[in-house]
Enzyme design. Structure first.
Site, PDB file in Angstrom:
ATOM      1  CB  SER A   1      -0.849  -0.002   1.278  1.00  0.00           C
ATOM      2  OG  SER A   1      -1.500   1.248   1.448  1.00  0.00           O
TER       3      SER A   1
ATOM      4  CE1 TYR B   1      -4.063  -2.330   5.383  1.00  0.00           C
ATOM      5  CE2 TYR B   1      -3.289  -0.109   4.895  1.00  0.00           C
ATOM      6  CZ  TYR B   1      -3.813  -1.318   4.468  1.00  0.00           C
ATOM      7  OH  TYR B   1      -4.076  -1.513   3.131  1.00  0.00           O
TER       8      TYR B   1
HETATM    9  N1  LIG Z   1      -8.853  -0.482  -0.118  1.00  0.00           N
HETATM   10  C1  LIG Z   1      -7.825   0.318  -0.338  1.00  0.00           C
HETATM   11  O1  LIG Z   1      -7.985   1.536  -0.504  1.00  0.00           O
HETATM   12  C2  LIG Z   1      -6.433  -0.250  -0.431  1.00  0.00           C
HETATM   13  C3  LIG Z   1      -5.357   0.609  -0.688  1.00  0.00           C
HETATM   14  C4  LIG Z   1      -4.077   0.074  -0.786  1.00  0.00           C
HETATM   15  C5  LIG Z   1      -3.871  -1.283  -0.616  1.00  0.00           C
HETATM   16  N2  LIG Z   1      -4.938  -2.114  -0.351  1.00  0.00           N
HETATM   17  C6  LIG Z   1      -4.671  -3.540  -0.164  1.00  0.00           C
HETATM   18  O2  LIG Z   1      -5.299  -4.241  -1.221  1.00  0.00           O
HETATM   19  C7  LIG Z   1      -5.556  -5.594  -0.796  1.00  0.00           C
HETATM   20  C8  LIG Z   1      -6.984  -5.967  -1.161  1.00  0.00           C
HETATM   21  O3  LIG Z   1      -7.871  -5.171  -0.399  1.00  0.00           O
HETATM   22  P1  LIG Z   1      -9.217  -4.562  -0.991  1.00  0.00           P
HETATM   23  O4  LIG Z   1      -9.037  -3.102  -1.112  1.00  0.00           O
HETATM   24  O5  LIG Z   1      -9.665  -5.325  -2.168  1.00  0.00           O
HETATM   25  O6  LIG Z   1     -10.196  -4.781   0.267  1.00  0.00           O
HETATM   26  P2  LIG Z   1     -11.231  -5.968   0.541  1.00  0.00           P
HETATM   27  O7  LIG Z   1     -11.551  -5.879   1.995  1.00  0.00           O
HETATM   28  O8  LIG Z   1     -12.352  -5.865  -0.422  1.00  0.00           O
HETATM   29  O9  LIG Z   1     -10.420  -7.291   0.209  1.00  0.00           O
HETATM   30  C9  LIG Z   1      -9.663  -8.003   1.142  1.00  0.00           C
HETATM   31  C10 LIG Z   1      -9.941  -9.479   0.927  1.00  0.00           C
HETATM   32  O10 LIG Z   1      -9.110 -10.228   1.831  1.00  0.00           O
HETATM   33  C11 LIG Z   1      -9.912 -11.255   2.395  1.00  0.00           C
HETATM   34  N3  LIG Z   1      -9.372 -11.677   3.674  1.00  0.00           N
HETATM   35  C12 LIG Z   1      -9.381 -11.041   4.861  1.00  0.00           C
HETATM   36  N4  LIG Z   1      -8.811 -11.787   5.821  1.00  0.00           N
HETATM   37  C13 LIG Z   1      -8.417 -12.941   5.205  1.00  0.00           C
HETATM   38  C14 LIG Z   1      -7.759 -14.117   5.652  1.00  0.00           C
HETATM   39  N5  LIG Z   1      -7.392 -14.279   6.938  1.00  0.00           N
HETATM   40  N6  LIG Z   1      -7.497 -15.085   4.749  1.00  0.00           N
HETATM   41  C15 LIG Z   1      -7.874 -14.933   3.448  1.00  0.00           C
HETATM   42  N7  LIG Z   1      -8.513 -13.861   2.982  1.00  0.00           N
HETATM   43  C16 LIG Z   1      -8.782 -12.884   3.849  1.00  0.00           C
HETATM   44  C17 LIG Z   1     -11.298 -10.634   2.534  1.00  0.00           C
HETATM   45  O11 LIG Z   1     -12.317 -11.615   2.703  1.00  0.00           O
HETATM   46  C18 LIG Z   1     -11.409  -9.844   1.240  1.00  0.00           C
HETATM   47  O12 LIG Z   1     -11.936 -10.625   0.204  1.00  0.00           O
HETATM   48  C19 LIG Z   1      -5.270  -5.618   0.714  1.00  0.00           C
HETATM   49  O13 LIG Z   1      -3.993  -6.190   0.936  1.00  0.00           O
HETATM   50  C20 LIG Z   1      -5.270  -4.148   1.080  1.00  0.00           C
HETATM   51  O14 LIG Z   1      -4.504  -3.896   2.239  1.00  0.00           O
HETATM   52  C21 LIG Z   1      -6.209  -1.627  -0.280  1.00  0.00           C
END
Ligand SMILES: NC(=O)c1ccc[n+]([C@@H]2O[C@H](COP(=O)([O-])OP(=O)(O)OC[C@H]3O[C@@H](n4cnc5c(N)ncnc54)[C@H](O)[C@@H]3O)[C@@H](O)[C@H]2O)c1
Length: 258
Positions: free
Chosen positions: A139, A152
């Site tokens: 991120s 985080y």
């Molecule tokens: N949302 C944002 O703005 C953002 C920004 C930068 C980086 N990210 C990163 O992108 C990645 C995806 O996140 P997203 O934005 O799609 O959010 P999201 O919450 O939609 O997706 C996260 C996914 O991880 C799964 N998950 C959670 N705990 C888990 C576990 N113990 N085992 C397996 N799966 C698990 C959830 O069920 C979900 O499907 C993450 O690593 C997040 O930190 C997100």
């Protein structure tokens, strides 16, 4: 779009958000895709919706036995493994002063231990297939600091560290390891904390975007597809910001020409 024909790609946390978008783009690029998550119904629905070959397997990324079973099922179905995307992650928004050890441990367990287990589980299958690509989703919070995301952010800095050390250990096996650092994934990720966010003040205080159009999850997915493909054969051990220039610096209005 980069070509993933004949590649088998394994993605964690792919039932929704960025992981699901990576799965859609990987499938469109010709890959066979293993979708994994803890959200089984949503994960199966994504697998069923893809244009190419796909399976769904339940995988809690903190569980070693489930990692072994999901990787085995993928190889049993598709015959090999070429790419792993460690995308699963959870967010905690809280001031450090009130963050509990239990809250911190939960985030570090999924984001850091989950990614470590993903890299570790991929080594033998990728090595035996002659190499491959591991992409870890970090991120912008793993590149610069921000209030309310101390743990985080620490977990995302840790993912970048894991990425570099793993790249150094695995380069001799032709296994590349890189990190993608998006500014934006699934906007719904902040939903559990919305009642604690003063949205107007938050939006007002946000840095102004450098690009006219801010990047979204589709842009982070495109970078991930590039890193999974042979087009990025020269890239390992690096961080790839998909932040629309957010961390490039700041725009100063009023200076000559602006
Ligand atoms: N949302 C944002 O703005 C953002 C920004 C930068 C980086 N990210 C990163 O992108 C990645 C995806 O996140 P997203 O934005 O799609 O959010 P999201 O919450 O939609 O997706 C996260 C996914 O991880 C799964 N998950 C959670 N705990 C888990 C576990 N113990 N085992 C397996 N799966 C698990 C959830 O069920 C979900 O499907 C993450 O690593 C997040 O930190 C997100």
């Amino acid at each position: 779009m980069a070509d993933l024909s004949d590649k088998v790609v394994f993605i964690t946390g792919a039932a929704q958000g960025l992981g699901a978008e990576i799965a859609r783009q990987a499938s469109a690029a010709g890959a066979s895709v293993a979708i994994t998550d803890v959200l089984d119904d949503a994960g199966r629905a994504i697998a069923d919706s893809l244009p190419g070959p796909a399976i769904y397997r339940h995988l809690d990324v903190t569980n070693e036995a489930q990692w072994e079973a999901a990787i085995e099922a993928t190889i049993a179905t598709f015959g090999t493994l070429n790419g792993v995307v460690n995308n699963a992650g959870i967010l905690l928004m809280a001031p450090l002063e009130t963050t509990t050890v239990e809250q911190a441990a939960a985030v570090l367990n999924v984001n850091v231990i989950g990614t470590m287990l993903g890299i570790r589980s991929a080594i033998i299958p990728l090595r035996s297939g002659g190499g491959g690509s591991i992409v870890n989703i970090a991120s912008i919070d793993g590149v610069s600091g921000m209030n309310s995301v101390s743990v985080y952010g620490a977990s995302k800095f840790a993912i970048r560290g894991l990425t570099k050390a793993a790249a150094i250990e695995l380069g001799r096996d032709n296994i590349r390891v890189n990190a993608v650092c998006p500014a934006m994934g699934n906007p719904m990720m902040v939903q559990p904390f919305l009642d604690q966010i003063d949205v107007a003040r938050y939006l007002d205080g946000m840095p102004k975007p450098i690009l006219r159009e801010a990047p979204d999850a589709t842009d982070a997915a495109r970078m991930t597809i590039f890193l999974l493909s042979d087009d990025s054969r020269g890239c390992t051990g690096a961080d790839y910001l998909v932040d629309g220039g957010w961390l490039a610096g700041h725009f100063c209005p009023g200076l000559p020409g602006f």
